[in-house]
Design an enzyme around this catalytic site. Structure first.
Site, mmCIF file in Angstrom:
data_model
loop_
_atom_site.group_PDB
_atom_site.id
_atom_site.type_symbol
_atom_site.label_atom_id
_atom_site.label_comp_id
_atom_site.label_asym_id
_atom_site.label_seq_id
_atom_site.Cartn_x
_atom_site.Cartn_y
_atom_site.Cartn_z
ATOM 1 N N LYS A 496 28.896 30.385 44.168
ATOM 2 C CA LYS A 496 29.930 29.920 45.095
ATOM 3 C C LYS A 496 30.386 31.059 45.998
ATOM 4 O O LYS A 496 30.146 32.238 45.694
ATOM 5 C CB LYS A 496 31.115 29.399 44.277
ATOM 6 N N TYR A 722 48.717 52.789 63.839
ATOM 7 C CA TYR A 722 49.792 51.862 64.207
ATOM 8 C C TYR A 722 51.063 52.144 63.423
ATOM 9 O O TYR A 722 51.000 52.416 62.212
ATOM 10 C CB TYR A 722 49.388 50.419 63.874
HETATM 11 C C1 LIG Z 1 33.430 31.218 39.131
HETATM 12 C C2 LIG Z 1 33.273 30.475 37.927
HETATM 13 C C3 LIG Z 1 32.561 30.990 36.820
HETATM 14 C C4 LIG Z 1 31.995 32.380 36.778
HETATM 15 O O1 LIG Z 1 32.956 33.300 36.370
HETATM 16 P P1 LIG Z 1 32.620 34.840 36.190
HETATM 17 O O2 LIG Z 1 33.830 35.391 35.580
HETATM 18 O O3 LIG Z 1 32.358 35.366 37.542
HETATM 19 O O4 LIG Z 1 31.430 34.919 35.336
HETATM 20 C C5 LIG Z 1 32.341 30.162 35.745
HETATM 21 N N1 LIG Z 1 32.833 28.893 35.728
HETATM 22 C C6 LIG Z 1 33.547 28.382 36.743
HETATM 23 C C7 LIG Z 1 34.051 26.985 36.649
HETATM 24 C C8 LIG Z 1 33.797 29.158 37.865
HETATM 25 O O5 LIG Z 1 34.506 28.647 38.870
#
Ligand SMILES: *Cc1c(COP(=O)(O)O)cnc(C)c1O
Length: 828
Positions: A496, A722
């Protein structure tokens, strides 16, 4: 190269007609490897010890056995007693055996329509374009980059999976007898003969022999596309007895199935009109050169031949890009454009590249050209042909590099500006005096001339911020996690948010090759993009919404179902479209309190799932809120127990198999008992884990680098940036670097909170972070100059460290690197 495979050793042995040197347990294997260095999952890999005249890979059997590989194919008589527990198949010839396995695999997948492509030029382009055109409506695979030879074709064929409706396979030969072997594996249902080139290949007596040999590919095909103006092909076809073949030749002249009514060039486009029976179709392509036009019409004709053509495909022709020609165009110094063609160096590809050069609106067109090797022509004939091409395309300046082209310099009398050099090095040493200004420069050389040195010398030195991904280290990290799992536990890789900022397509392709089982994305769009880039693994979508269901199904994406609302919307969508048993993933809320069904919902949920024939539960899962936190052990355990309880209720009611999973990275490394049938791996792939023991086995994948744009010497009391937040306490040297908060470098890191690494030393930020720039105090550095490289994160400082400074977590740092930062990928 790792090839996925799904056979057990017994099936392989009988497919290749091998005999056993030794035989042990048999189980389904996941991948086939020819490269001893690239084995990811030893226990599930079969190593194919290819033997050629130059080398015999059977010498790797013993070291690989020590690493845990247990399945081999060899043609050398290795000693069985040295390899207890291994399966070793003896074959007469390892390459023949690989081809037999490919032919076996092809037969098993005879429902996939295979398109075979051969010809002298344009094979890869036609393959890539057809893939692009067909992928909109079908599940299509294509052979990888230059996998068109005896071994490459076999490996390509083995990548066909049951879901592929089309497979596009490229076949290249250089000697008589070779096509017969390729044909046995490819068995194309339909074929394209792209064209026949002018130069005759070394391995053939004459053109006629070469054409006949190439046509062998199509002896069992039901259709064949080729440019009808190539009458040599028409003539050769007359002497063939191809029983069921229907010819789809195309040309301006009558007597061809497709009649080209007009080709009109306008600006940088060509508009092409083609008549097929009573209908006329028109499309436009972003090229004006002959080669590209030929390639595009070959693609069009193939769509007609396979009955896949739809009118709404026509606009797609506008977006056929020259990517696969490896014609790379980059900004050069002094307003020049550098066109870099490392594709091939023969007359045909030269004329394509010259066509592309001519399209560039620059006042001068320059060609830097090496000797052309293996053209089959004698030098005077060859360089005469080159000279007339250069004239035809209006080239103003020629730089010839190599002994042969230099010896023929007299032939280029009509080109006003020209220079010759015996080799690349002598041209490069002359380069400081050479002046190129506001011109288009084609750099085209045979591989051994190393022209990439020339193009990099001519390219503009853009000081950019680059996020690089070390794919070898990523593969290593996945291996570390695989080693923590019990055999058979599946991995769902979380890609993702643009694969945590690392680039979804590239990361997903690697994951597909290293053999994970499932992918997950946040939104349908992300999944669609993966499908378009050729990812065939199952993909779960975490945030599904009703208006994306159509895309979801078209792209075979699997929704996460987390509420009654989405469940009823999705099942009524399925039932309206008469779709049965569509895979879904059910999300349970066991304490995270984000998305998911709660304990009180379970009875109603199981009731619906049981009755509903439109869906099929592929997995049931939940997410831990604090897997990385030892002080929350009790809560984590209670989440797991709740999950198990709810799952067992669903299991009792559904009466069919589905997977269950709850572990993210931290749970894999801290709670092995939570593994179940699958785990969801995310941040660990990038070398980040809260368990220090596991962390020490992981490697750094992401490096973010920038450069120093300017250095200033400032007096005590002056301010930087800035808002004048930083007042210098003493005389200081300040470096401005090309990264700011718009790149994802948080404003929290300003005024000394963040550090970057220059020439091995950490230096602090001064003043506020700007949108595109940051100032660093480099006073203490012994040597520092403009243009120096600056590490924002990588080995030192680590992402974890930067996250700490920025008062956040590594996840936010990684996924926050903005899209305008260039991503590069490399393998070691
Ligand atoms: C992002 C996510 C993971 C992965 O988590 P990590 O800590 O990066 O391994 C697993 N399950 C779900 C539902 C997630 O959204």
């Amino acid at each position: 190269m790792i090839t996925p495979i799904g056979y057990d050793i017994n099936e392989i042995c009988s497919a290749v007609k091998g005999s056993w040197i030794c035989k042990a347990k048999s189980y389904p294997l996941k991948s086939l490897s020819l490269d001893s260095r690239k084995i990811i999952h030893p226990a599930n890999t079969i190593f194919w010890a290819i033997k050629t005249n130059q080398r015999d890979a059977s010498k790797f059997i013993s070291p690989l056995y020590k690493k845990g590989v247990r399945n081999f194919v060899t043609q050398s008589k290795v000693k069985a007693n040295q390899f207890p527990g291994a399966n070793i198949i003896l074959v007469a010839d390892t390459i023949d055996a690989l081809q037999m396995l490919a032919a076996y695999h092809r037969k098993k997948h005879n429902r996939t329509h295979v398109i075979g492509i051969t010809g002298s030029n344009g094979k890869t382009v036609v393959k890539d374009w057809l893939h692009l055109l067909l992928s909109r409506n079908f599940e299509v695979m294509k052979s990888p980059k230059s996998f068109n030879s005896q071994i490459g074709v076999a490996l390509s064929i083995l990548q066909i999976r049951p879901q592929h409706q089309f497979a596009i396979i490229e076949a290249g030969i250089s000697r008589p007898g070779e096509m017969e072997k390729l044909e046995k594996m490819i068995r194309p249902d339909s074929g394209i003969f792209t064209n026949i080139g002018v130069a005759h290949d070394e391995g053939f007596k004459n053109e006629e022999q070469k054409i006949n040999e190439k046509l062998t590919l199509f002896k069992r095909s039901t259709s064949l596309v080729y440019p009808g103006e190539q009458q040599q092909i028409t003539k050769a076809l007359k002497n063939k007895v191809f029983k069921n073949i229907k010819i789809f030749n195309w040309a301006k002249e009558p007597g061809n199935l497709l009649k080209i009514k007009s080709i009109r060039r306008s600006g940088s486009h060509s508009n092409i009109s083609v008549q097929v029976h009573a209908h006329t179709f028109s499309f436009s392509i972003p090229f004006t050169d002959k080669g590209s036009i030929q390639n595009a019409i070959n693609c069009f004709a193939e769509l007609i031949a396979t009955g896949t053509f739809k009118k709404d495909m026509l606009p797609s022709f506008r977006f056929l890009y020259p990517v696969s020609m490896r014609l790379e165009m980059k900004p050069g110094q002094h307003g020049c454009i550098i066109i870099n063609d490392s594709y091939s160096n023969d007359l045909q590809s030269l004329s394509i590249a010259l066509g592309f050069l001519k399209q560039q609106l620059k006042s001068q067109h320059t060609v830097i050209l090496s000797d052309i090797l293996e053209s089959g022509l004698k030098d005077p004939e060859l360089y005469n042909a080159v000279a007339s091409l250069l004239r035809e395309f209006g080239v103003d300046q020629l730089i010839g590099i190599g002994k042969n082209i230099s010896a023929s310099k007299a032939l280029f009398s009509e080109i006003s500006k020209k220079e010759f050099f015996p080799d690349t090095a002598s041209f490069l040493s002359h380069l400081p005096q050479a002046t190129f200004n506001n011109e288009a420069i084609l750099v085209k050389g045979a591989r051994k001339f190393l022209f990439e040195k020339i193009s990099s010398a001519l390219e503009a030195q853009v000081h950019q911020t680059v996020l690089s991904m070390n794919l070898s280290n990523l593969a290593h990290n996945i291996n570390v996690y695989k080693s923590l799992l019990k055999p058979g536990v599946k991995i769902m890789a979380m890609v993702k948010a643009f694969a945590y900022g690392s680039g979804s397509n590239e990361i997903a392709s690697l994951l597909q090759f290293t053999g994970v089982d499932h992918l997950a994305v946040a939104y349908v769009d992300e999944g669609v993009a993966l499908r378009q880039s050729g990812i065939t693994l199952p993909i779960m979508v975490m945030n599904s919404e009703a208006d994306s269901f159509e895309q979801m199904i078209k792209n075979k994406l699997e929704p996460e179902i987390f509420s009654f609302k989405i469940l009823s919307e999705f099942s009524s969508f399925l039932s309206r479209h008469h779709i049965l048993a569509y895979p879904i993933h059910v999300k349970l809320d066991t304490g995270m309190h984000r998305l998911g069904f709660e304990e009180k919902d379970i009875n109603e949920l199981t009731g619906i799932l049981k009755r509903n024939k439109n869906i099929r539960v592929r997995s049931v899962f939940s997410h831990l809120s604090s897997a990385d936190d030892d002080s929350a052990q009790k809560f984590t355990l209670s989440q797991f127990n709740t999950f198990k309880k709810l799952v067992s209720k669903i299991k009792d009611s559904l009466k069919y198999q589905f997977d269950t999973h709850i572990s993210n990275t931290s749970a894999i490394s801290r709670h092995p008992q939570f593994n179940l049938e699958m785990v969801r791996l995310g941040i660990g792939m990038y070398g980040i884990d809260s368990n220090t023991k596991i962390k020490s086995r992981l490697r750094v994948v992401n490096q973010l680098k920038t450069t120093i744009s300017q250095i200033k010497e400032l007096k005590a009391g002056e301010t930087v940036g800035y808002g004048r937040t930083s007042v210098l306490k003493k005389d200081s040297i300040i470096a401005t670097v090309g990264i700011g908060y718009a790149d994802g470098y948080s404003r929290i890191l300003g005024n000394g909170k963040g550090k970057m690494l220059i020439n091995g030393q950490l230096v602090s930020t001064v003043g506020n972070i700007c949108m595109d720039m940051t100032m660093l105090d480099v006073t203490k550095l012994k040597s520092v100059k403009e243009g120096d490289e600056v590490t924002v994160f990588g080995n030192d400082p680590s992402i974890e460290k930067v996250a700490e400074w920025a008062e956040t977590i590594p996840y936010e740092i990684l996924s926050g690197i903005s899209q305008r930062v260039k991503r590069v990928y490399f393998e070691e």
